[in-house]
Design a protein around this motif. Sequence first.
Motif, mmCIF file in Angstrom:
data_model
loop_
_atom_site.group_PDB
_atom_site.id
_atom_site.type_symbol
_atom_site.label_atom_id
_atom_site.label_comp_id
_atom_site.label_asym_id
_atom_site.label_seq_id
_atom_site.Cartn_x
_atom_site.Cartn_y
_atom_site.Cartn_z
ATOM 1 N N VAL A 38 0.823 -1.208 0.000
ATOM 2 C CA VAL A 38 0.000 0.000 0.000
ATOM 3 C C VAL A 38 0.859 1.261 0.000
ATOM 4 C CG1 VAL A 38 -1.670 1.329 1.338
ATOM 5 C CG2 VAL A 38 -1.969 -1.118 1.089
ATOM 6 N N THR A 39 1.956 1.238 0.730
ATOM 7 C CA THR A 39 2.808 2.424 0.813
ATOM 8 C C THR A 39 3.799 2.506 -0.343
ATOM 9 O OG1 THR A 39 4.353 1.258 2.276
ATOM 10 C CG2 THR A 39 2.629 2.602 3.326
ATOM 11 N N GLY A 40 3.856 1.466 -1.178
ATOM 12 C CA GLY A 40 4.745 1.482 -2.322
ATOM 13 C C GLY A 40 6.184 1.188 -1.970
ATOM 14 N N GLN A 41 6.422 0.594 -0.814
ATOM 15 C CA GLN A 41 7.782 0.308 -0.370
ATOM 16 C C GLN A 41 8.285 -1.062 -0.786
ATOM 17 O OE1 GLN A 41 8.739 2.094 3.687
ATOM 18 N NE2 GLN A 41 6.604 1.466 3.887
ATOM 19 N N SER A 42 7.420 -1.881 -1.339
ATOM 20 C CA SER A 42 7.807 -3.238 -1.699
ATOM 21 C C SER A 42 8.685 -3.239 -2.931
ATOM 22 C CB SER A 42 6.558 -4.085 -1.956
ATOM 23 O OG SER A 42 6.937 -5.366 -2.379
ATOM 24 N N SER A 43 9.781 -3.959 -2.861
ATOM 25 C CA SER A 43 10.679 -4.054 -4.015
ATOM 26 C C SER A 43 10.176 -5.089 -5.014
ATOM 27 C CB SER A 43 12.084 -4.409 -3.557
ATOM 28 O OG SER A 43 12.064 -5.648 -2.881
ATOM 29 N N GLU A 52 -3.016 4.417 -8.082
ATOM 30 C CA GLU A 52 -2.642 5.522 -7.211
ATOM 31 C C GLU A 52 -2.687 5.066 -5.760
ATOM 32 O OE1 GLU A 52 -6.464 8.190 -6.391
ATOM 33 O OE2 GLU A 52 -5.873 8.121 -8.501
ATOM 34 N N ARG A 53 -1.833 5.622 -4.955
ATOM 35 C CA ARG A 53 -1.745 5.267 -3.547
ATOM 36 C C ARG A 53 -2.948 5.854 -2.806
ATOM 37 N NH1 ARG A 53 3.740 6.997 -1.286
ATOM 38 N NH2 ARG A 53 4.411 5.589 -2.901
ATOM 39 N N PRO A 54 -3.508 5.113 -1.836
ATOM 40 C CA PRO A 54 -4.621 5.674 -1.064
ATOM 41 C C PRO A 54 -4.151 6.858 -0.234
ATOM 42 C CG PRO A 54 -3.912 3.580 -0.123
ATOM 43 C CD PRO A 54 -3.156 3.769 -1.401
ATOM 44 N N LYS A 55 -5.073 7.721 0.122
ATOM 45 C CA LYS A 55 -4.740 8.893 0.926
ATOM 46 C C LYS A 55 -4.752 8.571 2.416
ATOM 47 C CE LYS A 55 -5.897 12.159 -2.587
ATOM 48 N NZ LYS A 55 -5.587 11.241 -3.593
ATOM 49 N N VAL A 56 -5.575 7.575 2.814
ATOM 50 C CA VAL A 56 -5.681 7.168 4.218
ATOM 51 C C VAL A 56 -5.565 5.652 4.304
ATOM 52 C CG1 VAL A 56 -7.136 7.170 6.287
ATOM 53 C CG2 VAL A 56 -7.178 9.134 4.741
ATOM 54 N N LEU A 57 -4.654 5.196 5.144
ATOM 55 C CA LEU A 57 -4.485 3.768 5.410
ATOM 56 C C LEU A 57 -5.024 3.497 6.808
ATOM 57 C CD1 LEU A 57 -3.429 0.916 4.890
ATOM 58 C CD2 LEU A 57 -1.169 1.717 5.609
ATOM 59 N N ILE A 58 -6.046 2.680 6.901
ATOM 60 C CA ILE A 58 -6.675 2.354 8.178
ATOM 61 C C ILE A 58 -6.125 1.016 8.654
ATOM 62 C CG2 ILE A 58 -8.865 1.910 9.356
ATOM 63 C CD1 ILE A 58 -10.184 3.494 6.985
ATOM 64 N N LEU A 59 -5.537 1.013 9.847
ATOM 65 C CA LEU A 59 -5.007 -0.208 10.457
ATOM 66 C C LEU A 59 -5.760 -0.476 11.746
ATOM 67 C CD1 LEU A 59 -1.151 0.471 10.279
ATOM 68 C CD2 LEU A 59 -2.538 -0.770 8.616
ATOM 69 N N TRP A 74 7.192 5.249 8.866
ATOM 70 C CA TRP A 74 6.397 5.807 7.772
ATOM 71 C C TRP A 74 5.794 7.158 8.162
ATOM 72 C CZ3 TRP A 74 5.946 5.342 2.793
ATOM 73 C CH2 TRP A 74 4.876 5.952 2.155
ATOM 74 N N GLN A 75 5.252 7.260 9.367
ATOM 75 C CA GLN A 75 4.634 8.504 9.806
ATOM 76 C C GLN A 75 5.643 9.639 9.870
ATOM 77 O OE1 GLN A 75 2.845 6.980 13.406
ATOM 78 N NE2 GLN A 75 0.808 6.982 12.479
ATOM 79 N N LEU A 76 6.879 9.336 10.213
ATOM 80 C CA LEU A 76 7.913 10.364 10.292
ATOM 81 C C LEU A 76 8.303 10.907 8.916
ATOM 82 C CD1 LEU A 76 10.188 8.929 13.119
ATOM 83 C CD2 LEU A 76 8.623 10.876 13.255
ATOM 84 N N THR A 77 8.029 10.154 7.856
ATOM 85 C CA THR A 77 8.340 10.645 6.512
ATOM 86 C C THR A 77 7.375 11.739 6.079
ATOM 87 O OG1 THR A 77 6.946 9.058 5.316
ATOM 88 C CG2 THR A 77 9.229 8.382 5.818
ATOM 89 N N GLY A 78 6.168 11.735 6.638
ATOM 90 C CA GLY A 78 5.165 12.727 6.260
ATOM 91 C C GLY A 78 4.524 12.457 4.918
ATOM 92 N N ALA A 79 4.764 11.287 4.359
ATOM 93 C CA ALA A 79 4.208 10.943 3.053
ATOM 94 C C ALA A 79 2.796 10.376 3.193
ATOM 95 C CB ALA A 79 5.106 9.921 2.365
#
Length: 111
Positions: A38-43, A52-59, A74-79
């Motif tokens: 979801v965050t696009g971090q997977s290689s 397109e990436r979602p604007k809100v990820l609910i966990l 992830w939260q510290l990146t501000g993305a």
Amino acid sequence: MEYFVIGERELVLGFMLVGVEGQAVNNRQEALVAFNRVTGQSSTVATPVSHERPKVLILTEDVADMLSDEVIKWQLTGATPLVVEIPGLQGHIAGRKLLTDAIREAVGIQV
């Protein structure tokens, strides 16, 4: 896509009934794969969940606990997406700060 949810199967199905995409997970490994996708971090996956990436990820709180280091990083990146935690099917986990408590601390008013 605006929202995406990662959590228990029944909770994800409930969100899907109102049009929110999601992925049910049972353990940390599944949760990590879904979070990275979801965050696009997977290689291994070139594109996130959709084009397109979602604007809100609910966990759910359980999933957020499983991925606490990754979520904080992830939260510290501000993305985007913005990560929001909600109680799971068993309810609020004792000792965790409620969203209204966090707002009250940040803003200084009671909601």
